[in-house]
Design a protein around this motif. Structure first.
Motif, short mmCIF file in Angstrom:
data_model
loop_
_atom_site.label_atom_id
_atom_site.label_comp_id
_atom_site.label_asym_id
_atom_site.label_seq_id
_atom_site.Cartn_x
_atom_site.Cartn_y
_atom_site.Cartn_z
N ASP A 138 0.87 -1.18 0.00
CA ASP A 138 0.00 0.00 0.00
C ASP A 138 0.91 1.23 0.00
O ASP A 138 1.35 1.68 1.05
N LYS A 141 -0.20 4.51 1.99
CA LYS A 141 -0.13 4.35 3.45
C LYS A 141 1.22 3.83 3.92
O LYS A 141 1.44 3.66 5.12
N GLN A 142 2.11 3.55 2.97
CA GLN A 142 3.47 3.09 3.28
C GLN A 142 3.46 1.82 4.11
O GLN A 142 4.20 1.68 5.08
N ARG A 143 2.62 0.85 3.68
CA ARG A 143 2.50 -0.41 4.42
C ARG A 143 2.73 -1.59 3.48
O ARG A 143 2.31 -1.57 2.33
N HIS A 145 2.01 -5.70 3.32
CA HIS A 145 1.21 -6.76 3.95
C HIS A 145 1.57 -8.12 3.37
O HIS A 145 1.80 -8.24 2.17
N GLU A 150 1.99 -7.14 8.88
CA GLU A 150 2.13 -5.82 8.28
C GLU A 150 3.43 -5.18 8.72
O GLU A 150 3.83 -5.26 9.89
N GLU A 151 4.11 -4.56 7.76
CA GLU A 151 5.32 -3.79 8.05
C GLU A 151 5.04 -2.33 7.68
O GLU A 151 4.64 -2.04 6.56
N GLN A 152 5.22 -1.45 8.65
CA GLN A 152 5.05 -0.02 8.38
C GLN A 152 6.38 0.53 7.89
O GLN A 152 7.39 0.50 8.60
N THR A 154 9.04 3.46 6.33
CA THR A 154 9.30 4.90 6.39
C THR A 154 8.99 5.49 5.01
O THR A 154 8.84 4.78 4.01
N HIS A 155 8.92 6.81 4.95
CA HIS A 155 8.64 7.47 3.67
C HIS A 155 9.69 7.10 2.63
O HIS A 155 9.35 6.76 1.49
N TYR A 203 12.41 -7.19 4.58
CA TYR A 203 10.94 -7.16 4.60
C TYR A 203 10.35 -8.16 3.61
O TYR A 203 9.26 -8.69 3.85
#
Length: 224
Positions: A138, A141-143, A145, A150-152, A154-155, A203
């Motif tokens: 995504d 939303k910088q995610r 899956h 889920e890994e958030q 960074t920009h 990731y």
């Protein structure tokens, strides 16, 4: 070739259905119970799931709940002798795409499989959501899956992954990405880029079909 995960606890019926589907051009993986089916689903990421409802270890409805949390889009067709309206409603509420009562004809099953595959292909992914093998990225939303995890990002991680995706299976030049995301292609920024590439590889490590490879002296390539 569309891939099907068939989960049926009656081995004789399972083999008949599997053979019939393969003759018609489908790639089929077979599991004899819900738990085995879940493990194969996580390994294979099939195009469609065809599952019995009443199974040992993990029943079809419970299996569908887990699959829906991990992959909202994959079609699920239930096979069952249970035809009470409440059972049918519950199957759809838990994320089932279709419901076929036993005994059934292979022709009917195949028609429904093709219809569900066609509907899935015609349903666009949410805006900005990209598919990288088993991963859903995504970008807005910088995610990242995969199977309920889920890994958030960074920009800068998200922007780097988006550029790799846009150039997938082609070389993303190191100098270009440094100038665009770091503002300068000096030595120190280059070392920082190497760190970010290492993070993205970490990731994405759970799907061996997704790889970021070095192209020596030029840059990087996202292989899908």
């Amino acid at each position: 070739m569309p891939s099907i995960l068939l989960i049926e606890d009656e081995p004789a019926l399972g083999m008949i259905v599997k053979d019939s589907l393969e003759v018609r051009g489908f790639a089929v993986r077979y599991a004899a119970d819900g738990q085995e089916g879940l493990e194969l689903f996580r390994q294979q990421c099939p195009d469609i799931v065809v599952a019995d409802v009443m199974m040992p270890r993990l029943d079809g409805f419970s299996l569908a709940e887990i699959i829906r949390r991990e992959n909202p889009g994959v079609p699920i067709i239930f096979l069952t002798a249970r035809s009470q309206p409440a059972d049918v409603v519950r199957g759809f509420e838990l994320g089932g795409s279709d419901y076929l009562k036993k005994p059934f004809s292979m022709d009917e099953l195949i028609v429904r499989i093709r219809a569900r595959l066609g509907a899935a292909a015609a349903t666009p992914a949410p805006a900005g959501v990209l598919t990288l093998g088993q991963y859903q990225f995504d970008h807005p939303k910088q995610r990242l899956h995969r199977q309920g995890q889920e890994e958030q990002l960074t920009h800068r991680e998200a922007e780097l992954l988006k550029r790799l995706y846009d150039q997938r299976n082609q070389v993303l030049e190191r100098t270009t990405v440094l100038r665009e995301l770091w503002g300068d292609d000096n030595f120190f920024n280059g070392r920082s880029l190497d760190v970010f590439i290492t993070r993205l590889r970490r990731y994405l490590k759970d799907d061996p079909q997704v790889q970021i490879v070095n192209v020596r002296g030029i840059g990087y390539k996202l292989m899908l």
